[in-house]
Design a protein around this motif. Structure first.
Motif, short mmCIF file in Angstrom:
data_model
loop_
_atom_site.label_atom_id
_atom_site.label_comp_id
_atom_site.label_asym_id
_atom_site.label_seq_id
_atom_site.Cartn_x
_atom_site.Cartn_y
_atom_site.Cartn_z
N LYS A 220 16.99 23.92 8.89
CA LYS A 220 18.36 23.49 9.18
C LYS A 220 19.13 23.20 7.89
O LYS A 220 20.31 23.56 7.76
N GLU A 221 18.47 22.54 6.95
CA GLU A 221 19.16 22.17 5.71
C GLU A 221 19.49 23.40 4.87
O GLU A 221 20.56 23.49 4.27
N PRO B 37 16.36 17.70 3.58
CA PRO B 37 15.96 17.93 4.98
C PRO B 37 15.88 16.64 5.78
O PRO B 37 16.08 16.66 7.01
N TRP C 291 18.30 15.39 8.66
CA TRP C 291 18.25 15.85 10.04
C TRP C 291 17.27 15.05 10.88
O TRP C 291 17.16 15.26 12.10
N LEU C 292 16.53 14.12 10.25
CA LEU C 292 15.52 13.34 10.96
C LEU C 292 15.88 11.87 11.08
O LEU C 292 15.26 11.14 11.85
N ALA D 196 13.58 20.81 9.94
CA ALA D 196 14.65 20.19 9.16
C ALA D 196 14.90 20.97 7.86
O ALA D 196 16.05 21.09 7.42
N LYS E 87 8.50 19.16 12.94
CA LYS E 87 9.85 18.62 12.86
C LYS E 87 10.41 18.68 11.43
O LYS E 87 11.60 18.99 11.24
N TYR E 88 9.59 18.38 10.45
CA TYR E 88 10.11 18.40 9.07
C TYR E 88 10.39 19.83 8.63
O TYR E 88 11.39 20.10 7.95
#
Length: 517
Positions: A386-387, A441, A444-445, A383, A379-380
């Motif tokens: 995505k970032e 990042p 996004w979490l 992110a 997940k990280y």
């Protein structure tokens, strides 16, 4: 002066006469139909702010070398400048041989347009590629020109036939093993090309292109090209060079005065030669893959994308054109995205460490194959991707062509205008992403941090969303996770700016250091 004016009038007349057929295609409505009273209640099209055109040359002169003030190599900075000067909607009219453009910098307006689009939304056309597919090489493409630079019924029919295979998450997961193999080959390549400082050569982005080409070939055709071998076939490098030439020449042909519509310019010839190289090379790979598929009796073997489409549609032409489109737009975009993520992680070692710790907890040992559950739990790292694509989207804009009169940003916009969504500028606005200029990042979490869904769209949205998105995302997360599992990535030089070349990429050599863990 009179002679020059007559000459420019004649040029303009000929440009109009030679407009590509795709610009005249009749399509369904882009946004909700608006009545006459609605149109009258909004401000007129002429009121939309923007740079003023001059007689004869309109705004096209701004893209000319030496005298113009719009640099197509720095569209990111130009787009931000236009927003700063004119606001959330900007009109650029008077483009010789082309429709007007309206730039939109408002995520709410972009959402409204996307939510109301019809089954055949019309992207701003690429007359150069349209001409190549529908006129110059019509014998090859016939009635299946694919999805790139195609609109209307032919686009809809083709997309409908292939999207069942391309957009299902479970289909992409079937190729984790193939993508992992290509990523492992890239790791071995990194180990071989590093110098005594563990630093890769200046042309490292080209090595990324090789990895992306190899990965797509494994998924689409179930073929190993050997791009990353020391004795790699020179044909693969010619294919990469042709893809780069294609992308570099698109903005020149599409934004500057389109002399290519009248005579064979050097840029046009380079463009056609590059496309011919791409088509002939991919066609050879595809024909070989089809021949193998026909003779394959291994029922346990995973089907390639080509074989899946062939099994579903029973049409070799559709399968072949899909493969061509995947290579045409999937090599540079994915490799540039991965290079950008690695560069950002090198600039932010504390974020890289968090991603590495997650990888240590989630991934098996390097000699154990990856599984879907491993990918889902990164997940990280997702992110971080995505970032990076928020701050530096590989493709900085997207758009639609209005197919009826509509209202955008309180203005009446007529049919036929190219509406461009300026994603790079929007996704770097403070109102959409607080502390937007920081690489975070974590944003996004966080459950308490809500983002506008249409403020960052690196793969587009809706019916014309990137057809290869599932595979691109999978390729990125697998190769980056494998790299971080083995290497700490560092960068020890002056920070690089980004520019369009032809994707949005760091300007300068990516002299990254890969230090064994």
């Amino acid at each position: 002066m009179a002679t020059l004016r007559q000459y420019m009038k004649e040029l303009l007349r000929r440009f109009v006469r030679f407009e590509m057929k795709s610009d005249r295609v009749t399509l369904d409505t882009l946004a909700v139909n608006v009545g006459e009273q609605d149109l009258l209640s909004h401000r007129s099209y002429s009121d939309i702010p923007g740079p003023k055109p001059i007689p004869l040359l309109g705004n096209t002169w701004r893209f000319l070398p030496y005298i113009g003030n719009f640099d197509i190599r720095a569209v990111d900075k130009l787009s931000k400048r236009l927003h700063d000067q004119y606001g959330d909607i900007v009109k650029i009219e008077g483009l010789l041989g082309r429709p007007d453009m309206v730039f939109v910098y408002d995520a709410n307006e972009i959402e409204r347009i996307f939510r109301r689009e019809e089954k055949m939304p019309h992207r701003p056309s690429m007359p150069s590629l349209d001409y190549y597919k529908h006129v110059l090489r019509k014998d090859f493409f016939q009635d299946n020109p694919g999805v790139i630079a195609v609109h209307g019924d032919s686009w809809y029919k083709f997309r409908s036939k292939v999207q069942q295979v391309m957009l299902q998450p479970q289909t992409a997961r079937r190729y984790i093993g193939a993508i992992e193999e290509a990523s492992e080959a890239f790791l071995h390549r990194i180990a071989r090309i590093r110098d005594e400082k563990h630093e890769v050569p200046n042309d490292f982005l080209n090595e990324m292109h090789k990895w992306s080409l190899e990965s797509i070939a494994r998924v689409a055709l179930d073929v190993r090209l050997g791009c990353l071998d020391d004795d790699a076939d020179a044909e693969t490098q010619r294919l990469i060079d042709a893809l780069i030439t294609f992308f570099k020449n698109v903005p020149v042909l599409e934004l500057k005065i389109p002399f290519w519509k009248i005579f064979n310019t050097p840029t046009w010839q380079q463009y056609i030669n590059a496309l011919d190289t791409i088509v002939s090379t991919i066609s050879k790979y595809t024909a070989a893959a089809l021949s193998r598929a026909k003779n394959n009796m291994d029922l346990d073997k995973e089907l390639s994308l080509l074989e899946r489409v062939l099994a579903l549609e029973g049409n070799t032409k559709i399968a072949s054109i899909l493969a061509l489109d995947l290579f045409l737009v999937g090599v540079d975009t994915t490799s540039t995205s991965v290079a950008s993520v690695l560069y950002q992680l090198a600039l932010h070692p504390e974020k890289q460490m968090l991603a590495y710790e997650e990888i240590c907890n989630v991934l098996p040992q390097t000699d154990v194959p990856l599984e879907a559950i491993n990918i889902d739990n990164l997940k990280y790292l997702r992110a971080c991707i995505k970032e990076t694509l928020r701050m530096y989207p590989t493709v900085i804009g997207n758009g639609r062509s209005t197919t009826s009169d509509t209202i955008i940003g309180g203005y009446h916009v007529p049919k036929g205008v190219h509406v461009v969504f300026q994603h790079y500028v929007i996704s770097n606005m403070e109102k959409y992403f607080p502390r937007c200029h920081e690489f975070l990042p974590e944003r996004w979490l966080r459950e308490d941090e809500i983002h506008h869904r249409f403020a960052s769209l690196p793969f587009g949205y809706g019916r014309r969303m990137c057809l290869g998105r599932r595979f691109a995302e999978l390729e990125m997360i697998i190769v980056i996770s494998k790299i971080l599992q083995c290497y700490k990535v560092e960068y020890h030089y002056e920070k690089l700016e980004y520019y369009i070349n032809p994707m949005y990429t760091p300007k300068g050599p990516l002299k990254l250091r890969f230090i064994e863990r």
